[in-house]
Motif scaffolding. Structure first.
Motif, PDB file in Angstrom:
ATOM      1  N   LYS A  58      39.083  31.508  51.324  1.00  0.00           N
ATOM      2  CA  LYS A  58      40.109  31.751  50.304  1.00  0.00           C
ATOM      3  C   LYS A  58      41.500  31.378  50.812  1.00  0.00           C
ATOM      4  N   TRP A 112      44.909  33.699  41.445  1.00  0.00           N
ATOM      5  CA  TRP A 112      43.826  34.538  41.943  1.00  0.00           C
ATOM      6  C   TRP A 112      43.114  35.353  40.889  1.00  0.00           C
ATOM      7  N   SER A 156      39.836  33.298  39.647  1.00  0.00           N
ATOM      8  CA  SER A 156      38.829  33.096  40.692  1.00  0.00           C
ATOM      9  C   SER A 156      38.294  34.416  41.234  1.00  0.00           C
ATOM     10  N   THR A 157      39.119  35.476  41.245  1.00  0.00           N
ATOM     11  CA  THR A 157      38.646  36.778  41.721  1.00  0.00           C
ATOM     12  C   THR A 157      37.525  37.313  40.828  1.00  0.00           C
ATOM     13  N   ASP A 183      34.397  35.008  41.255  1.00  0.00           N
ATOM     14  CA  ASP A 183      33.701  35.268  42.522  1.00  0.00           C
ATOM     15  C   ASP A 183      32.940  36.585  42.482  1.00  0.00           C
ATOM     16  N   ALA A 184      33.507  37.586  41.835  1.00  0.00           N
ATOM     17  CA  ALA A 184      32.832  38.882  41.757  1.00  0.00           C
ATOM     18  C   ALA A 184      31.507  38.779  41.015  1.00  0.00           C
ATOM     19  N   GLY A 216      44.191  44.804  37.836  1.00  0.00           N
ATOM     20  CA  GLY A 216      43.516  44.989  39.113  1.00  0.00           C
ATOM     21  C   GLY A 216      42.724  46.285  39.170  1.00  0.00           C
ATOM     22  N   PRO A 222      36.749  43.749  37.827  1.00  0.00           N
ATOM     23  CA  PRO A 222      36.305  42.441  37.358  1.00  0.00           C
ATOM     24  C   PRO A 222      35.277  42.463  36.229  1.00  0.00           C
ATOM     25  N   GLY A 244      45.376  34.996  49.437  1.00  0.00           N
ATOM     26  CA  GLY A 244      44.088  34.631  50.006  1.00  0.00           C
ATOM     27  C   GLY A 244      43.825  35.350  51.316  1.00  0.00           C
ATOM     28  N   PHE A 274      42.886  39.012  50.613  1.00  0.00           N
ATOM     29  CA  PHE A 274      41.494  39.154  50.190  1.00  0.00           C
ATOM     30  C   PHE A 274      40.544  38.940  51.372  1.00  0.00           C
ATOM     31  N   MET A 314      40.576  44.471  44.841  1.00  0.00           N
ATOM     32  CA  MET A 314      41.238  43.883  43.670  1.00  0.00           C
ATOM     33  C   MET A 314      42.338  44.805  43.130  1.00  0.00           C
TER      34      MET A 314
END
Length: 452
Positions: free
Chosen positions: A52, A276, A279-280, A283-284, A337, A341, A400, A403, A409
């Motif tokens: 990341k 972010w 993509s966060t 990715d989750a 946040g 997610p 990045g 993380f 998050m």
């Protein structure tokens, strides 16, 4: 009365409409270019197998370029003219987009970083053109509507990219997004050269021997009476001191520093969210296809928020309105946040956060240029927006690393939401400073429809 004050009266001519359409189209292109890595990042990460933090460097490339474009290249518009700078900027964007697809796992992400830097230089310098052209050619009766569309245009570009191009990346590869950007930028360069008129205020300052002739040619096309001589300059002190001294000395210098601090803080939050958030969530869920959906939420929320901000900006003082939006932006980005997610909750909370966060861009773009006289306007605007990019450059990289270090998050988005409070305080301090001074309420004048 200034030439630009006369032009904005009455019905808009065909030339004015053309100038506004081209300028807004350029902002839409910027929106696509800026958001490209947001919905392409999961595919790039898979293709190159990078961390990341390394992916954050690719995301920051455009911000690095925008820093250079805003500080070094944009001020040249005060010398060569806003139309010529528009052509140079769009050609630069096209070159940057052309470089990207040649990155491979063998070359690493280096060509992608270079691509984003070059593209960012073009975007950063283009900013010096678009806002000025819109302010000078938009009629007073439709000014609030046009500025609302202008404020939303960057989100419109991101929305179109995420809806049309994003879903194709899985089958065609991340490179397809760059090829689309190259084609659109090449078309924009040709359209800018053929159709974008020169800044009226720049011509009225008589920077060229043929300024009066060119100014009268434009006035004739707009069905306005020709001038016998150039109007009196409002930039006598600029000619004597130079643009940089004008921007950084006296009361104006204090306001410049306030806006730099505020914009750095705002960019830190804005680009953390932009890069972010999609993509966060993707990715989750281990599903890259979710990233374009989250960019859509971000874009739709930003469009609606900017339209509301533009509408309210015509009725209330924008310097007072901005801190209100930024406080709400801080709360809603933290909420995104904390909510986590899970879909569709993440979609709706990002939509809500973007509704308030994105209005900050419109606010700074409306406030900053009006702090400076004509011949220092591109320089002042470029310096503030350019230095502010340091916040944008840091956001993807630091985010990045956070993380990678294991920050969750909820904590990450709460921490990175807080700088928007600093930005709001800086705008409020500017508001109080201008109210105490004898300076005119410039930012309110712009949003109310009086030409800069």
């Amino acid at each position: 009365m200034k030439v630009t004050d006369e032009v904005v009266q009455g019905k808009m001519s065909g030339l004015q409409i053309r100038a506004v359409v081209i300028a807004i189209a350029l902002v839409v292109l910027d929106g696509y270019d800026v958001s490209l890595t947001s919905f392409a990042a999961p595919y790039i990460g898979q293709g190159f197998g990078v961390s990341k933090a390394q992916l954050g460097l690719v995301m920051s490339g455009a911000l690095i370029g925008m820093l250079v474009g805003s500080i070094i290249v944009a001020p040249l518009a005060d010398r060569v003219g806003r139309r010529k700078m528009g052509v140079i900027s769009t050609v630069t964007i096209a070159i940057g987009m052309l470089i990207g697809p040649f990155a491979t796992p063998e070359t690493g992400t280096g060509p992608l970083v270079v691509s984003r830097i070059v593209t960012g230089v073009g975007i950063g310098s283009l900013v010096a053109v678009v806002g000025v052209i819109l302010a000078e050619y938009t009629g007073r009766r439709v000014y609030s509507l046009v500025m609302a569309i202008y404020a939303a245009a960057i989100n419109i570009g991101g929305l179109l990219g995420s809806l049309i191009v994003g879903p194709m990346l899985g089958a065609r590869g991340w490179q397809f997004g760059w090829w689309v950007g190259f084609a659109l930028s090449a078309i924009a360069a040709a359209a800018t050269f053929a159709f974008l008129p020169e800044s009226l205020a720049w011509l009225s300052e008589g920077r060229r021997t043929d300024s009066l002739r060119r100014l009268n040619a434009l006035l004739t096309k707009m069905h306005r009476p020709a001038l016998e001589a150039l109007p009196e300059s409002d930039s006598t002190s600029v000619r004597a001191k130079g643009t940089l001294r004008t921007v950084f000395t006296g009361r104006t210098g204090f306001f410049t520093l306030l806006m730099i601090v505020g914009y750095v803080a705002y960019m830190l939050s804005f680009y953390f969210m932009t890069n972010w958030a999609p993509s966060t969530v993707a990715d989750a869920h281990h599903n890259p296809a979710l990233a374009p959906q989250l960019v859509t939420a971000f874009s739709v929320g930003g469009i609606l928020g900017n339209v509301l901000f533009g509408y309210l900006g015509g009725k209330f003082n924008v310097r007072f309105l901005t801190p209100v939006f930024l406080v709400l932006a801080t709360a809603t980005l933290s909420l995104f946040g904390i909510a986590g997610p899970g879909m569709p909750t993440a979609w709706w909370t990002l939509f809500l956060a973007s509704f308030f966060v994105c209005a900050g861009t419109a606010a700074f773009y409306a406030i900053v240029p009006t702090l400076y006289p004509t011949l220092a306007r591109s320089t002042g605007f470029g310096v503030v927006i350019g230095v502010g990019r340091f916040g944008g450059i840091a956001a993807p990289i630091v985010g990045g690393a956070a993380f990678d270090a294991g920050m969750g998050m909820g904590a990450a988005f709460t921490v990175f939401a807080l700088p928007m409070l600093v930005a709001g305080l800086c705008v409020l301090a500017l508001h109080l400073g201008l109210r105490r001074s004898d300076a005119p309420d410039a930012a309110q004048r712009v949003l109310a429809g009086t030409s800069a």
